[in-house]
Design a protein around this motif. Structure first.
Motif, PDB file in Angstrom:
ATOM      1  N   ASP A  28       0.940  -1.121   0.035  1.00 24.64           N
ATOM      2  CA  ASP A  28      -0.109  -0.066   0.150  1.00 24.64           C
ATOM      3  C   ASP A  28       0.881   1.302  -0.094  1.00 24.64           C
ATOM      4  N   THR A  29       0.968   1.868  -1.253  1.00 29.14           N
ATOM      5  CA  THR A  29       1.799   3.148  -1.173  1.00 29.14           C
ATOM      6  C   THR A  29       1.483   4.421  -0.065  1.00 29.14           C
ATOM      7  N   GLU A  30       0.296   4.245   0.422  1.00 26.58           N
ATOM      8  CA  GLU A  30       0.159   5.185   1.850  1.00 26.58           C
ATOM      9  C   GLU A  30       0.756   4.795   2.973  1.00 26.58           C
TER      10      GLU A  30
END
Length: 88
Positions: A28-30
C-alpha cells in the motif's frame, strides 16, 4: 524481517502442501504495509504461473509461509514425475 527476505521462501497451504515460492510483494503506497504476496506456483521448470494471495490469508511467516486456507485445485501446482533411465 525485511521484505526482501521474503523472496524465495516456500509457501505452504493450510494442509501443509507446497504451493510455490514468493516471487514479489505488493505494498500500500500510503501506509507501506504489505497487501499481497505474489507466488510462483510449483508447476514445472518452465512455468510462469503466478497467483496473488492477500496478506490477511497468511497464518505465519518464518522458515516457510503458512497460509490459512487451501489453494483452489485450478491454482495448485501440478505434480511432475521425471523418469530417469539407467545407462548400462
Amino acid at each position: 524481517m525485511r521484505a526482501k527476505e521474503l523472496f524465495g521462501i516456500t509457501v505452504l497451504d493450510k494442509n501443509v502442501k507446497s504451493v510455490g515460492k514468493i516471487e514479489d510483494v505488493d505494498f500500500d503506497t500510503e501506509t507501506g504495509a504489505i497487501t499481497n504476496l505474489v507466488i510462483s506456483l510449483n508447476k514445472g521448470i518452465f512455468s510462469n504461473d503466478f497467483i496473488e494471495v492477500e496478506f490477511e490469508k497468511i497464518q505465519t511467516i518464518g522458515d516457510y509461509v503458512l497460509l490459512s486456507e487451501e489453494i483452489e485445485a485450478e491454482e495448485k501446482a501440478e505434480e511432475v514425475t521425471i523418469e530417469v533411465e539407467d545407462e548400462e
